[in-house]
Design an enzyme around this catalytic site. Structure first.
Site, PDB file in Angstrom:
ATOM      1  N   ASP A 149     -12.555   1.915   5.760  1.00  0.00           N
ATOM      2  CA  ASP A 149     -11.313   1.758   4.893  1.00  0.00           C
ATOM      3  C   ASP A 149     -10.446   2.618   5.688  1.00  0.00           C
ATOM      4  O   ASP A 149      -9.221   3.362   4.902  1.00  0.00           O
ATOM      5  CB  ASP A 149     -11.705   2.258   3.920  1.00  0.00           C
ATOM      6  CG  ASP A 149     -13.003   1.517   2.763  1.00  0.00           C
ATOM      7  OD1 ASP A 149     -12.788   0.353   2.640  1.00  0.00           O
ATOM      8  OD2 ASP A 149     -13.542   1.930   2.916  1.00  0.00           O
ATOM      9  N   ASP A 184      -3.979  -5.100  -5.305  1.00  0.00           N
ATOM     10  CA  ASP A 184      -3.269  -3.286  -5.357  1.00  0.00           C
ATOM     11  C   ASP A 184      -1.652  -3.626  -6.040  1.00  0.00           C
ATOM     12  O   ASP A 184      -1.920  -2.528  -6.341  1.00  0.00           O
ATOM     13  CB  ASP A 184      -3.549  -2.586  -4.396  1.00  0.00           C
ATOM     14  CG  ASP A 184      -4.080  -1.703  -3.880  1.00  0.00           C
ATOM     15  OD1 ASP A 184      -5.764  -2.314  -4.007  1.00  0.00           O
ATOM     16  OD2 ASP A 184      -4.804  -1.145  -2.707  1.00  0.00           O
ATOM     17  N   ASP A 232       1.020  -1.192  -0.035  1.00  0.00           N
ATOM     18  CA  ASP A 232      -0.174  -0.126   0.061  1.00  0.00           C
ATOM     19  C   ASP A 232       1.189   1.684  -0.124  1.00  0.00           C
ATOM     20  O   ASP A 232       0.311   2.439   0.428  1.00  0.00           O
ATOM     21  CB  ASP A 232      -1.064   0.200   1.557  1.00  0.00           C
ATOM     22  CG  ASP A 232      -2.542   1.081   1.025  1.00  0.00           C
ATOM     23  OD1 ASP A 232      -2.637   1.183   0.260  1.00  0.00           O
ATOM     24  OD2 ASP A 232      -2.413   1.551   1.927  1.00  0.00           O
TER      25      ASP A 232
END
Length: 453
Positions: free
Chosen positions: A307, A147, A109
């Site tokens: 989130d 991701d 991330d």
């Protein structure tokens, strides 16, 4: 250039359901869907600790008891094999299929809300070896590195944030690491079905990069992980991408956990992915998609887990009953939480109140807005807020209230978490509406007129 829509995720243990409660239409057990519900989720832990909460029945039946993927994102190489084995053994005993998420790529991330991962690529390879050893000899669905490819592409294009750009880690390194991870999983656990993360229809990845990551050795792609894009848009994107990859045996899995109302429209990119208002639960986990190239609709993200620290909710991965309740109430399959409590009757009118209209995003044919109402009278237990739109606006979604509209007049009543308004306290409700933004008139709280600004 792709539209960057980041996502946050977090892993927590999952929980066994306790008693059966009323569920939304379409709810199903693991045996019915084919997917496993691992024990120990934050949602079920919250339900078991808050049985008297009026939201608990709906959250249990419509979130905690719904089969979904299990995330492995905590770097603990000494125990990862036994952790994975615990899930796959549980699925074997239940006669269902486990779905697991490998989320350990170094610099995960890009140091943002879900930062972490293995400390370096050699450690990552060792972790994947142990992870694969726990998968066993039965079929298991592996969702590989959400991701990682999309963020890597953004880094190469210099559109990712500075924390990602400054690491010096190349897209080629990521692709090579993912390819080796897929090879390792297939070698150690040949019955595993491996799906490579491919962003979503608003954050597309390049077919050439999926090929370089070894997608052809796997079973397909997974899209929309932790996002809100509609199933129709995701399937269309998946077909386009699979055609470009050119391997007929590959298929697609779509994360449908929170896409019941599609994405949130906003000019603020963060607002579209970080706990956006008005979202609803999507189709429950199932292999019955009606399309041979779409292998499953699967709850990958755990609904109700934040989130990130936005809209007043906790950090990434924190279970928030208010978020979970919103998702249940806003589900296209239900007007409420399955078995909603009888709302308390409002007290007589308050002495005075002040309303502030807060326009949000707008687009052709619609807008969002909030109304903050300050109670300047006595404390209220139960409330009724009403207003009249200045034009032909029509509420299509709402949060922090249950809304009913007759003509231009909207009447709002409490949801479970905001039935009381203390003296001097402000209540904020929000909505998505068709039509242009416009300040409401004739705002009333429990029958008393409010000033409007």
């Amino acid at each position: 250039m792709r539209a960057l829509v980041r996502r946050s995720r977090w892993i927590a243990p999952l929980a066994l359901p306790a008693v059966l409660l009323t569920a939304l239409p379409g709810s199903a057990s693991g045996a019915e869907t084919g997917f496993y519900l691992a024990p120990g989720s934050q949602a079920s832990d919250w339900v078991n600790s808050n049985t008297a909460d009026p939201r608990a029945a709906g959250i249990k039946a419509n979130i905690a008891d719904v089969p979904r993927a299990t995330w492995f994102a905590a770097y603990d190489p000494k125990t990862i094999r036994s952790q994975v084995k615990g899930v796959t053994d549980g699925a074997a005993k239940a006669g269902t299929t486990a779905a697991v998420v490998a989320y350990m790529i170094p610099n995960r991330d890009c140091g943002s809300h879900s930062a972490g991962g293995a400390p370096h690529y050699a450690a990552y390879e060792a972790w994947v070896q142990e992870f694969a050893q726990g998968l066993g000899s039965r079929e298991v669905v592996v969702l590989l590195e959400p991701d990682a490819i999309a963020q890597g592409e953004d880094k190469e294009a210099a559109t990712e944030d500075n924390a990602c750009k400054s690491t010096g880690l190349s897209l080629a390194q990521r692709l090579a690491a993912i390819k080796k991870a897929g090879e390792t999983i297939k070698r150690i656990a040949p019955a595993a079905k491996v799906y490579y993360d491919a962003g979503h229809s608003g954050w597309k990845v390049e077919a050439q990069n999926l090929k370089a990551a070894g997608v052809a050795q796997g079973d397909g792609i997974v899209t929309n992980v932790s996002n809100f894009r509609t199933t129709a848009d995701e399937v269309a994107y998946g077909k386009e991408l699979l055609a470009a990859i050119g391997v007929p045996s590959l298929g697609q899995i779509v994360d449908t956990s929170r896409n019941g109302n599609g994405p949130y429209a906003s000019n603020d990119p963060q607002a579209t992915w970080c706990n956006p208002p008005g979202r609803g639960l999507g189709a429950r986990s199932t292999r019955n998609t009606g399309d041979p190239r779409v292998h499953a609709f699967l709850w990958v993200k755990a609904p109700g887990e934040s989130d990130g620290g936005c809209r007043g909710f906790g950090g990434a991965g924190t279970f928030e009953p208010g978020l979970a309740d919103e998702l249940v109430r806003n589900s296209p399959n239900s007007p409420g939480t399955g078995t909603p409590p009888e709302p308390p009757k409002p007290d007589p009118g308050t002495q005075s109140c002040k309303a502030v209209y807060k326009p949000g995003s707008s687009w052709s044919g619609g807008h969002t807005a909030e109304i903050a109402v300050e109670n300047n009278g006595k404390a209220l237990s139960g409330w009724n807020l009403s207003w009249t739109f200045p034009g032909d606006q029509k509420v299509t979604q709402s949060w922090n209230m249950t809304a009913a509209q007759s003509g231009r007049t909207v009447t709002a009543t409490p949801v479970a978490h905001n039935t009381q308004i203390a003296a001097g306290q402000a209540l904020t409700v929000g909505f998505v509406a068709d039509g242009a933004s416009g300040k409401p008139v004739d705002v009333k709280l429990n029958g008393s007129a409010c000033s409007v600004s």
